[in-house]
Design an enzyme around this catalytic site. Structure first.
Site, short mmCIF file in Angstrom:
data_model
loop_
_atom_site.label_atom_id
_atom_site.label_comp_id
_atom_site.label_asym_id
_atom_site.label_seq_id
_atom_site.Cartn_x
_atom_site.Cartn_y
_atom_site.Cartn_z
N LYS A 54 0.93 -1.26 -0.07
CA LYS A 54 -0.04 -0.05 -0.07
C LYS A 54 0.82 1.34 0.01
O LYS A 54 0.70 2.11 -0.63
CB LYS A 54 -0.78 -0.06 1.06
CG LYS A 54 -1.97 -0.97 0.89
CD LYS A 54 -2.95 -1.25 2.39
CE LYS A 54 -3.92 -2.65 2.27
NZ LYS A 54 -4.62 -2.88 3.44
N GLN A 98 -4.15 -1.26 10.02
CA GLN A 98 -4.03 -2.75 9.12
C GLN A 98 -4.68 -3.57 10.16
O GLN A 98 -4.23 -3.86 11.29
CB GLN A 98 -2.82 -3.02 8.78
CG GLN A 98 -2.66 -4.30 8.19
CD GLN A 98 -3.33 -4.36 6.69
OE1 GLN A 98 -3.14 -3.28 5.95
NE2 GLN A 98 -3.96 -5.19 6.28
N ASP A 121 -10.67 2.94 4.54
CA ASP A 121 -11.09 1.89 4.37
C ASP A 121 -12.59 1.65 4.59
O ASP A 121 -13.18 0.55 4.32
CB ASP A 121 -10.34 0.92 5.39
CG ASP A 121 -9.45 0.19 4.93
OD1 ASP A 121 -8.99 0.17 3.64
OD2 ASP A 121 -8.57 -0.32 5.91
#
Ligand code: NAP
Length: 284
Positions: A54, A98, A121
């Site tokens: 990412k 994460q 997200d």
């Protein structure tokens, strides 16, 4: 006639190009590059690889990444404190924590602490609520990628029968809202659905997101349907999707492969979400 195979790698590459030029423009109007903070807690090797990919993707398109790597034993209140700090950091437009997090951490509490306007997200209850209400907001990356793939294949959901297999917060539920907002007639199936084939055969758009290798067979597909396979299952035959691809492509009108379909879209949409969050901070 065999289906058109939707090339997720090519679509993701074009999204990244689009993001790159948006980043250029935004860097001018913000007086700084858009910024994404990544938080990797502990030393889970798979998570470390995902976060590294990412960050590399950010660098390629000119998004600045701010990386935080607290020890796996970090107490919950310290992690909440870090997220709160990032919420207030002006150069940070998006925050990515994460998952999964270590056992001592209440994941829901961490997610709920994220500023919904930096929630790239799309996982906070506020983001989910906005999406469910059809309001603008940040949308989870994988479902957003599915919509982009449908668009790239020229499939307009308006008026179509769409069936989603799977009802998770990460994939199935957001897709329900996205397809509904795009004016499809949407049915969501799950493990208690009585006759999956009977429902899936109605679908002009069929999304498989169950995490069950080759659950969807050719007989379960309406001829000419657009089939998007979100599933990623590691089997003895390697990585396979939720759809029996070889047989299904003889029936479907368009279909995504696994790998090379939905997978490459997820990071591309994270970049797109970061740009969207940054754009929202530009004074009108
Ligand atoms: P999940 O949280 O395990 O949810 C799976 C869903 O499928 C549940 O709603 C479950 O029903 C339903 N289901 C399971 N077996 C079924 C069956 N036999 N018939 C009908 N429905 C069934 O999984 P997820 O996080 O949504 O992920 C789904 C798949 O997508 C996984 O393979 C995952 O690895 C993959 N994925 C890929 C990406 C990517 O970037 N390509 C991103 C995210 C996820 P119940 O609710 O009744 O249990």
């Amino acid at each position: 006639m065999a289906a058109t195979v939707i090339d997720g790698k090519a679509v993701a590459a074009s999204v990244r190009e689009r993001v790159r030029s948006e980043v250029e423009g935004l860097t001018g109007s913000l007086g700084r590059p858009p910024g994404l903070a990544t938080v990797l807690v502990g030393d889970d090797p798979a998570s470390a690889i995902y976060v590294r990919r990412k960050r590399e993707a950010c660098e390629e398109v000119g998004i600045r990444s701010f990386h935080h790597e607290p020890d796996g034993s970090i107490p919950q209140d310290e992690l909440l404190g870090l997220v709160a700090e990032l919420n207030h950091e002006e150069e940070v437009d998006g925050i990515l924590v994460q998952l999964p997090l270590p056992e001592q951490i209440d994941t829901d509490a961490v997610v709920a602490t994220l500023d919904p306007d930096k929630d790239v997200d799309g996982l906070t209850p506020t983001s989910a609520g906005r999406l469910a209400r059809g309001e603008p907001g940040l949308v989870p990356c994988t479902p957003k990628g599915v919509m982009e793939l449908l668009g790239s294949a020229g499939v307009d959901p308006a008026g179509k029968e769409a069936v989603i297999v799977g009802r998770s917060n990460l994939v199935g539920r957001p897709l329900f809202s996205l397809l509904l907002s795009a004016n499809a007639t949407v049915t969501v199936c799950h493990s208690r659905t009585r006759d999956l084939g009977e429902v899936s055969r109605r679908a002009e758009i069929l999304i498989a997101a169950a995490g069950r290798p080759r659950l969807v067979t050719a007989e379960m597909i309406r001829p000419g349907a657009a089939v998007i396979d979100v599933g990623t299952n590691r089997t003895e035959d390697g990585l396979v999707g939720d759809v029996d691809f070889e047989a299904a492509k003889e029936v479907a009108g368009a279909i995504t492969p696994v790998p090379g379909g939905v997978g490459p879209m997820t990071i591309a949409m994270l970049l797109a979400n970061t740009v969207r969050a940054a754009r929202a901070t530009v004074p009108a």
